[in-house]
Design an enzyme around this catalytic site. Structure first.
Site, PDB file in Angstrom:
ATOM      1  N   ASN A 155      -7.559  58.923  50.659  1.00  0.00           N
ATOM      2  CA  ASN A 155      -8.924  59.257  51.082  1.00  0.00           C
ATOM      3  C   ASN A 155      -9.368  58.528  52.336  1.00  0.00           C
ATOM      4  O   ASN A 155     -10.049  59.084  53.192  1.00  0.00           O
ATOM      5  CB  ASN A 155      -9.899  59.013  49.930  1.00  0.00           C
ATOM      6  CG  ASN A 155      -9.874  57.563  49.449  1.00  0.00           C
ATOM      7  OD1 ASN A 155      -8.847  56.922  49.432  1.00  0.00           O
ATOM      8  ND2 ASN A 155     -11.044  57.065  49.073  1.00  0.00           N
ATOM      9  N   GLY A 192      -5.971  53.427  44.130  1.00  0.00           N
ATOM     10  CA  GLY A 192      -5.695  54.821  43.794  1.00  0.00           C
ATOM     11  C   GLY A 192      -6.413  55.187  42.518  1.00  0.00           C
ATOM     12  O   GLY A 192      -7.414  54.556  42.148  1.00  0.00           O
ATOM     13  N   THR A 234      -7.174  55.835  38.470  1.00  0.00           N
ATOM     14  CA  THR A 234      -7.064  54.996  37.273  1.00  0.00           C
ATOM     15  C   THR A 234      -5.789  55.301  36.490  1.00  0.00           C
ATOM     16  O   THR A 234      -5.112  54.383  36.003  1.00  0.00           O
ATOM     17  CB  THR A 234      -8.314  55.190  36.405  1.00  0.00           C
ATOM     18  OG1 THR A 234      -9.438  54.680  37.140  1.00  0.00           O
ATOM     19  CG2 THR A 234      -8.219  54.476  35.070  1.00  0.00           C
ATOM     20  N   THR A 273      -2.893  56.351  37.587  1.00  0.00           N
ATOM     21  CA  THR A 273      -1.749  55.730  38.274  1.00  0.00           C
ATOM     22  C   THR A 273      -1.857  54.218  38.236  1.00  0.00           C
ATOM     23  O   THR A 273      -0.855  53.512  38.082  1.00  0.00           O
ATOM     24  CB  THR A 273      -1.677  56.226  39.720  1.00  0.00           C
ATOM     25  OG1 THR A 273      -1.667  57.648  39.724  1.00  0.00           O
ATOM     26  CG2 THR A 273      -0.437  55.711  40.415  1.00  0.00           C
ATOM     27  N   GLU A 289      -7.498  48.562  42.574  1.00  0.00           N
ATOM     28  CA  GLU A 289      -8.801  49.108  42.976  1.00  0.00           C
ATOM     29  C   GLU A 289      -8.752  50.605  42.663  1.00  0.00           C
ATOM     30  O   GLU A 289      -8.023  51.343  43.320  1.00  0.00           O
ATOM     31  CB  GLU A 289      -9.029  48.842  44.466  1.00  0.00           C
ATOM     32  CG  GLU A 289     -10.482  48.895  44.861  1.00  0.00           C
ATOM     33  CD  GLU A 289     -10.912  50.330  45.086  1.00  0.00           C
ATOM     34  OE1 GLU A 289     -10.399  50.935  46.038  1.00  0.00           O
ATOM     35  OE2 GLU A 289     -11.750  50.841  44.316  1.00  0.00           O
ATOM     36  N   CYS A 326     -14.196  56.301  46.666  1.00  0.00           N
ATOM     37  CA  CYS A 326     -14.341  55.798  45.287  1.00  0.00           C
ATOM     38  C   CYS A 326     -15.729  55.209  45.077  1.00  0.00           C
ATOM     39  O   CYS A 326     -16.160  55.045  43.949  1.00  0.00           O
ATOM     40  CB  CYS A 326     -13.285  54.741  45.006  1.00  0.00           C
ATOM     41  SG  CYS A 326     -13.273  53.421  46.228  1.00  0.00           S
ATOM     42  N   GLU A 378     -10.870  42.447  46.219  1.00  0.00           N
ATOM     43  CA  GLU A 378     -10.334  42.346  47.578  1.00  0.00           C
ATOM     44  C   GLU A 378     -11.429  41.774  48.466  1.00  0.00           C
ATOM     45  O   GLU A 378     -12.560  41.601  48.029  1.00  0.00           O
ATOM     46  CB  GLU A 378      -9.912  43.744  48.071  1.00  0.00           C
ATOM     47  CG  GLU A 378      -8.764  44.346  47.254  1.00  0.00           C
ATOM     48  CD  GLU A 378      -8.276  45.675  47.812  1.00  0.00           C
ATOM     49  OE1 GLU A 378      -9.051  46.637  47.833  1.00  0.00           O
ATOM     50  OE2 GLU A 378      -7.104  45.740  48.237  1.00  0.00           O
TER      51      GLU A 378
HETATM   52  O1  TXE Z   1      -4.022  59.058  43.659  1.00  0.00           O
HETATM   53  P1  TXE Z   1      -2.818  58.273  43.051  1.00  0.00           P
HETATM   54  P2  TXE Z   1      -4.059  60.570  43.894  1.00  0.00           P
HETATM   55  C1  TXE Z   1      -8.662  59.073  42.404  1.00  0.00           C
HETATM   56  C2  TXE Z   1      -9.187  60.478  42.539  1.00  0.00           C
HETATM   57  C3  TXE Z   1      -7.936  61.295  42.610  1.00  0.00           C
HETATM   58  C4  TXE Z   1      -7.062  60.541  41.645  1.00  0.00           C
HETATM   59  C5  TXE Z   1      -5.638  60.803  41.905  1.00  0.00           C
HETATM   60  O2  TXE Z   1      -9.872  60.837  41.345  1.00  0.00           O
HETATM   61  O3  TXE Z   1      -8.144  62.619  42.148  1.00  0.00           O
HETATM   62  O4  TXE Z   1      -7.335  59.169  41.907  1.00  0.00           O
HETATM   63  O5  TXE Z   1      -5.462  60.803  43.332  1.00  0.00           O
HETATM   64  C6  TXE Z   1       1.004  56.256  44.683  1.00  0.00           C
HETATM   65  N1  TXE Z   1       3.779  54.036  40.956  1.00  0.00           N
HETATM   66  N2  TXE Z   1      -8.600  58.355  43.644  1.00  0.00           N
HETATM   67  O6  TXE Z   1      -3.117  61.384  43.071  1.00  0.00           O
HETATM   68  O7  TXE Z   1      -1.887  59.102  42.280  1.00  0.00           O
HETATM   69  C7  TXE Z   1       0.727  57.513  45.464  1.00  0.00           C
HETATM   70  O8  TXE Z   1       1.895  57.992  46.093  1.00  0.00           O
HETATM   71  C8  TXE Z   1       3.378  53.557  42.154  1.00  0.00           C
HETATM   72  C9  TXE Z   1      -9.430  57.183  43.769  1.00  0.00           C
HETATM   73  O9  TXE Z   1      -3.904  60.702  45.336  1.00  0.00           O
HETATM   74  O10 TXE Z   1      -3.457  57.153  42.384  1.00  0.00           O
HETATM   75  C10 TXE Z   1      -0.314  57.020  46.450  1.00  0.00           C
HETATM   76  O11 TXE Z   1       0.295  56.358  47.524  1.00  0.00           O
HETATM   77  N3  TXE Z   1       2.656  54.271  43.043  1.00  0.00           N
HETATM   78  C11 TXE Z   1      -8.881  56.264  44.813  1.00  0.00           C
HETATM   79  C12 TXE Z   1      -1.131  56.036  45.603  1.00  0.00           C
HETATM   80  O12 TXE Z   1      -0.289  55.682  44.509  1.00  0.00           O
HETATM   81  C13 TXE Z   1       2.294  55.522  42.698  1.00  0.00           C
HETATM   82  C14 TXE Z   1      -8.563  56.981  46.079  1.00  0.00           C
HETATM   83  C15 TXE Z   1      -2.417  56.636  45.056  1.00  0.00           C
HETATM   84  O13 TXE Z   1      -2.042  57.801  44.389  1.00  0.00           O
HETATM   85  C16 TXE Z   1       2.677  56.105  41.470  1.00  0.00           C
HETATM   86  C17 TXE Z   1      -7.703  58.105  45.822  1.00  0.00           C
HETATM   87  C18 TXE Z   1       3.443  55.302  40.579  1.00  0.00           C
HETATM   88  N4  TXE Z   1       3.838  55.772  39.382  1.00  0.00           N
HETATM   89  C19 TXE Z   1      -7.729  58.776  44.602  1.00  0.00           C
HETATM   90  N5  TXE Z   1       2.170  57.374  41.429  1.00  0.00           N
HETATM   91  C20 TXE Z   1      -9.826  55.117  45.163  1.00  0.00           C
HETATM   92  N6  TXE Z   1     -10.080  54.237  44.207  1.00  0.00           N
HETATM   93  O14 TXE Z   1     -10.285  55.029  46.279  1.00  0.00           O
HETATM   94  C21 TXE Z   1       1.508  57.566  42.576  1.00  0.00           C
HETATM   95  N7  TXE Z   1       1.579  56.473  43.360  1.00  0.00           N
END
Ligand code: TXE
Length: 485
Positions: free
Chosen positions: A154, A230, A232, A234, A252, A286, A466
């Site tokens: 994002n 990322g 919750t 993940t 975070e 977020c 952070e």
């Molecule tokens: O995030 P992911 P996604 C929320 C938002 C979104 C949801 C999923 O609701 O719809 O999270 O978004 C890496 N081990 N936020 O799918 O999956 C992945 O490649 C290690 C809130 O994009 O959490 C990416 O680089 N890494 C958030 C990163 O994790 C892994 C902002 C985030 O991906 C992994 C974005 C694993 N098993 C989405 N799987 C915020 N808090 O700002 C994936 N990744």
């Protein structure tokens, strides 16, 4: 004849290299729905190469003087400033956000992140404890070694640099994995790091999916520290991967943030601020305030004026001047937004604004991932749409009658990241801020960020903080040295 797509490459040991398996993923431009570059589909072999490079570089980088690390990291900040337009355009194309937003928010903040920590390390203080005439203690904070940094789609450079800057500033070396959806500015950053003279292997960027690259980083026994931003779901996987190896992990995660407007608020300011906190970056921050609560005496007036101001937001081609709302980052995310808007209507909600796919902004964007800012009223306060993170341009507005009632609503959530409170009663502002269960509370403002303050959430919004000293402490290991007198 389809144009050959640019191949982004990994950055390992100071060199740009392709993935070992020579596999690539399409990198889609959200505004057009078409691939515009290729991103390495790396795997554990590439992570291993990066770990070897980072380990080798750590020996010297951890012993580099603070002044030298500060100089190099400051140079990275200056080069980002120099290339602002190039970075902003790359970020806009990669994420679908308006170019104006990338130019004003994302890239300047990335530069500030580097500048902040490059100077912070020049002013750190070490604790000492004198035991009468028995002993003298001092706390030595040492870099932890090779760290893993994983960031989302994002705010790609904004959030990745928020991790890289403190990690390197205190003397660690890093393996970073940006989201496979938005790799471009991380790729451009590597060119800047080369130009700034960052020694080979200090920063390594391995592109690819979470399952192939992210999980290889979190499972690697030589990567003892993980900083993750990322979702919750993940975040839980990252924590599970780190636990058996007793890794130090910062998470975070998501949020479902309350935005509380009392009847005595400056409504003009509250409405302007709430449009921003609802729809900035298409609601894909977020920290966005997706649950709006308005004290009943001003509820009808607020809804009417909020809807009117929301309707003034221009949804358009992210690259065009004047676009306030760009594209949603991916088809998957767009489908998620549509799902929740449909669910809201099944849960009894009223669509007060938006709610259905808009006409394409122009021919170029006819297959892009667009959705209008959407306002939903009349929902039960505990329904799924009010509990689950949508992460798109969708907010709900709910009336309340008492302070206790709205605090109970605000706190009735699995998340606890951020909140806003709009009131001109200072005593109430302090009282409500103390009672709301979120890591950040903004009063009569939103997204005002001092990089020194602790930043992060509670409950399912994350673990750890952070920013400022919190980041410097996370990326270092404190050692107590006790010397007999
Ligand atoms: O995030 P992911 P996604 C929320 C938002 C979104 C949801 C999923 O609701 O719809 O999270 O978004 C890496 N081990 N936020 O799918 O999956 C992945 O490649 C290690 C809130 O994009 O959490 C990416 O680089 N890494 C958030 C990163 O994790 C892994 C902002 C985030 O991906 C992994 C974005 C694993 N098993 C989405 N799987 C915020 N808090 O700002 C994936 N990744």
């Amino acid at each position: 004849m389809t144009p050959t797509l640019e191949k982004i490459r990994n950055f390992i040991d100071g060199q740009f290299v392709g993935p070992t398996g020579d596999r690539f993923l399409d990198n889609i431009e959200p505004a057009t729905g078409m691939p515009y570059s290729l991103v390495p589909d790396s795997d554990g072999r590439d992570v291993e190469l990066a770990v070897v490079a980072a380990e080798k570089a750590f020996a010297d980088w951890s012993k580099t003087t603070v002044a030298e690390r500060s100089r190099i990291i400051l140079s990275i900040a200056e080069l980002i400033d120099r290339d602002l337009e190039k970075f902003a355009r790359a970020e806009s194309i990669d994420t679908g956000k308006p170019l104006a937003l990338a130019r004003k928010l994302d890239i300047p903040r990335a530069s500030s992140n580097f500048r902040f920590f490059a100077t912070a390390i020049l002013h750190t203080e070490n604790e000492a404890h004198v035991m009468d005439d028995v002993a003298f203690n001092y706390t030595l904070r040492q870099p932890r070694g090779v760290v893993g940094l994983i960031s989302p789609w994002n705010l790609p450079l904004y959030l990745l640099s928020w991790k890289i800057a403190p990690a390197l500033a205190v003397g660690n070396t890093a393996i970073a994995k940006p989201s496979e959806l938005t790799p471009m500015t991380a790729y451009l950053l590597c060119e800047i790091c080369q130009e700034a003279g960052l020694p080979n292997g200090v920063l390594n960027i391995v592109h690819g999916t979470g399952s192939n690259v992210g999980s290889a980083i979190t499972a690697h026994n030589k990567v003892g520290t993980i900083s993750f931003t990322g979702g919750t779901v993940t975040g839980r996987k990252v924590a599970e991967a780190g636990a058996p190896l007793f890794k130090k992990v910062s998470l975070e995660l998501g949020g479902k943030n309350p935005n509380i407007i009392f009847a005595d608020a400056d409504l003009d300011a509250a409405i302007a601020g709430s449009v921003g906190s609802s729809f900035a970056n298409q609601g894909q921050i977020c920290l966005c305030g997706s649950r709006i609560f308005v004290e009943r005496p001003v509820y009808a007036d607020f809804v009417a004026r909020f809807v009117e101001k929301t309707a003034q937001l221009k949804l358009g081609d992210p690259l065009e001047t004047g676009s306030d709302q760009g594209a949603i980052v991916s088809q998957t995310q767009l489908d998620k937004v549509k799902f929740y808007v449909n669910l809201a209507q099944k849960e009894g909600g009223t669509i007060a604004s938006g709610g259905k796919a808009p006409p394409a902004p122009n021919e170029r964007c006819k297959d892009g991932y667009f959705f209008p800012p959407t306002v939903i009223t009349n929902l039960p306060v505990g329904c799924r749409v009010n509990r689950e993170e949508i992460f798109g341009p969708v907010v709900t507005i709910t009336p309340f009658d008492t302070e206790d009632e709205v605090i109970a609503y605000a706190n009735d959530s699995e998340y606890g990241l951020a909140s806003s409170v709009w009131t001109q009663n200072l005593t109430r502002a302090h009282r409500v801020a103390e009672r709301v269960h979120t890591g950040t509370v903004w009063v009569n403002c939103w997204l005002v960020r001092d990089l020194r303050v602790p930043f992060g959430g509670m409950k399912q919004s994350g673990v750890g903080r952070e920013g400022g000293n919190e980041a410097l402490h996370f990326f270092t290991e404190p050692k107590n040295i006790c010397i007999a007198k």
